[in-house]
Motif scaffolding. Sequence first.
Motif, PDB file in Angstrom:
ATOM      1  N   TYR A   1       0.862  -1.190   0.000  1.00 27.69           N
ATOM      2  CA  TYR A   1       0.000   0.000   0.000  1.00 27.69           C
ATOM      3  C   TYR A   1       0.902   1.245   0.000  1.00 27.69           C
ATOM      4  CZ  TYR A   1      -3.864   3.062   0.897  1.00 27.69           C
ATOM      5  OH  TYR A   1      -4.790   4.065   0.788  1.00 27.69           O
ATOM      6  N   ASN A   2       1.378   1.591  -1.192  1.00 20.28           N
ATOM      7  CA  ASN A   2       2.378   2.656  -1.313  1.00 20.28           C
ATOM      8  C   ASN A   2       1.759   3.932  -1.871  1.00 20.28           C
ATOM      9  OD1 ASN A   2       4.517   1.107  -0.262  1.00 20.28           O
ATOM     10  ND2 ASN A   2       4.669  -0.007  -2.186  1.00 20.28           N
ATOM     11  N   SER A   3       2.595   4.904  -2.170  1.00 20.62           N
ATOM     12  CA  SER A   3       2.138   6.226  -2.600  1.00 20.62           C
ATOM     13  C   SER A   3       1.234   6.161  -3.844  1.00 20.62           C
ATOM     14  CB  SER A   3       3.353   7.105  -2.904  1.00 20.62           C
ATOM     15  OG  SER A   3       2.952   8.429  -3.036  1.00 20.62           O
ATOM     16  N   PRO A   4       0.136   6.896  -3.930  1.00 20.40           N
ATOM     17  CA  PRO A   4      -0.342   7.890  -2.958  1.00 20.40           C
ATOM     18  C   PRO A   4      -1.332   7.299  -1.940  1.00 20.40           C
ATOM     19  CG  PRO A   4      -1.593   8.110  -4.985  1.00 20.40           C
ATOM     20  CD  PRO A   4      -0.683   6.930  -5.177  1.00 20.40           C
ATOM     21  N   GLY A   5      -0.825   6.346  -1.160  1.00 21.38           N
ATOM     22  CA  GLY A   5      -1.689   5.621  -0.215  1.00 21.38           C
ATOM     23  C   GLY A   5      -2.315   6.509   0.846  1.00 21.38           C
ATOM     24  N   ALA A   6      -1.556   7.512   1.317  1.00 21.40           N
ATOM     25  CA  ALA A   6      -2.132   8.381   2.347  1.00 21.40           C
ATOM     26  C   ALA A   6      -3.299   9.176   1.745  1.00 21.40           C
ATOM     27  CB  ALA A   6      -1.054   9.314   2.885  1.00 21.40           C
TER      28      ALA A   6
END
Length: 432
Positions: A387-392
């Motif tokens: 779960y990487n960028s743009p995960g936030a």
Amino acid sequence: MNKFDVAIIGGGILGTSISYWISALYDLKICVIEKESDVAMHASSRNTGVVHSPFYLNPTTKKILAKSALISYDMWENLAMKRSIPWKKTGVLELALDEDQHKSLEDYMKWGIENGLSEQDLELLTDDEVSKKERNVKCHSAIYCKKEVSTDFGAFTREIKNESEKNGTKFLFGNKANLIEEKKDNSIIILDNKSEISSKLVINCAGGNSLDVAKQFGLAKQYSDLHFRGEYWVADSKYSDLVKTTIYTVAEFKGYPFLDPHWIKKADGTSEIGPNAVPIPSPDTYSGYIGNLSTSISKLKEIVTGNAIKLLSDPEFLSLLSKEWLSSISKTAMIHRVQKFIPKIRPEYFSKRGTAGIRTPLITPEGRFLPDVLELANSSSFHIINYNSPGATGAPAYSAFVVKKIQDEGLLDFTKKVKRSIWNFDDVLNQA
Ligand SMILES: Cc1cc2nc3c(=O)[nH]c(=O)nc-3n(C[C@H](O)[C@H](O)[C@H](O)COP(=O)(O)OP(=O)(O)OC[C@H]3O[C@@H](n4cnc5c(N)ncnc54)[C@H](O)[C@@H]3O)c2cc1C
């Protein structure tokens, strides 16, 4: 033994948001097991802090991340306004430095529309038009997207944690899930202090450790992972307005999940450059290395197994690593990368390092980076890995999609009791 209906491992932005949705839909005994003393102590605070618009995400290979980012934008904006969380509309210029990169911008314009952005959100600019907007920026051409925002994802996560706690979720801080034993009707999670938790359903949101947790359930055995530290430098205050817009460039190495260092306008008014991507041995190595690049690579080869070793022998990847490594040990090398598009920038304008963060991309059996999120389930657990960028950015919508999938898998077979809350579950799903 403490008994729960749902145990979530990991109190980052993802685990906290999932706990929020489940607690807002059901009256269940839910816990979030977090090894640190608060939520969002790792990637969820240690990131660039940009709410991204998904024009640069390939709608075929990064569909989930793109859709989640698009839907989440308004959800974050509403929450930021209600709870006074920083929301600074910086806009972004995505630069092409030559004709070849310009072709990528043309693709991005199409991807942006395919991903649901409107034509008014994106403008393709010539070098002259960019210079009129930002006189210290040099490029071949650029996309300007005004829907790009700087925020504090740690503050957002703490706000969601408060909402989840109001709904009855227990946050068990300072507890590391060490060992998991699957039984017929539940799983036993053994914590590092040897105490045990039993839960009917386990949701794995352990970020940099999520692959290891999945493997304890006998899942994802064919995958490997690698950890990369992203480092930043903060511009001294008198140079922070050298450029007023956030600046990204089309990535030089397209097949890899790293963007070249960019110029970031932060929510607090400061400016930073970064991040690079330095290989490190664990998801907690926030400082130090293992020797020089070649000893580090051979050490990593001892630590990692299978697919990751294949990748560490790929000449193109090694060339990328040597560049990233150099920009870690030498501030000047990092600045040189940024000087390609902000020629005025100088190493002496940066006297302080920013907060480093760690990414853990997943590597497929073929030795390639997996582009999108990996979701796996069995009869008593659900796992979110890579779960990487743009995960936030995408966390509010993506976590609702995950809860819907868990429902569809029949793993949340409990009577519903919906509570009034900050966001509406059905509204999010209807936008998907
Ligand atoms: C350098 C960098 C820059 C980024 N920039 C952006 C950006 O600008 N915009 C954007 O949208 N995204 C960005 N991202 C991506 C984004 O930060 C992540 O996708 C997101 O934070 C992942 O959230 P998470 O909850 O999955 O992981 P994390 O925040 O890492 O949370 C995982 C949690 O699990 C806990 N944990 C792990 N193992 C265990 C265990 N065994 N027991 C108990 N607890 C455990 C950890 O302590 C941690 O708190 C960036 C990431 C990095 C690293």
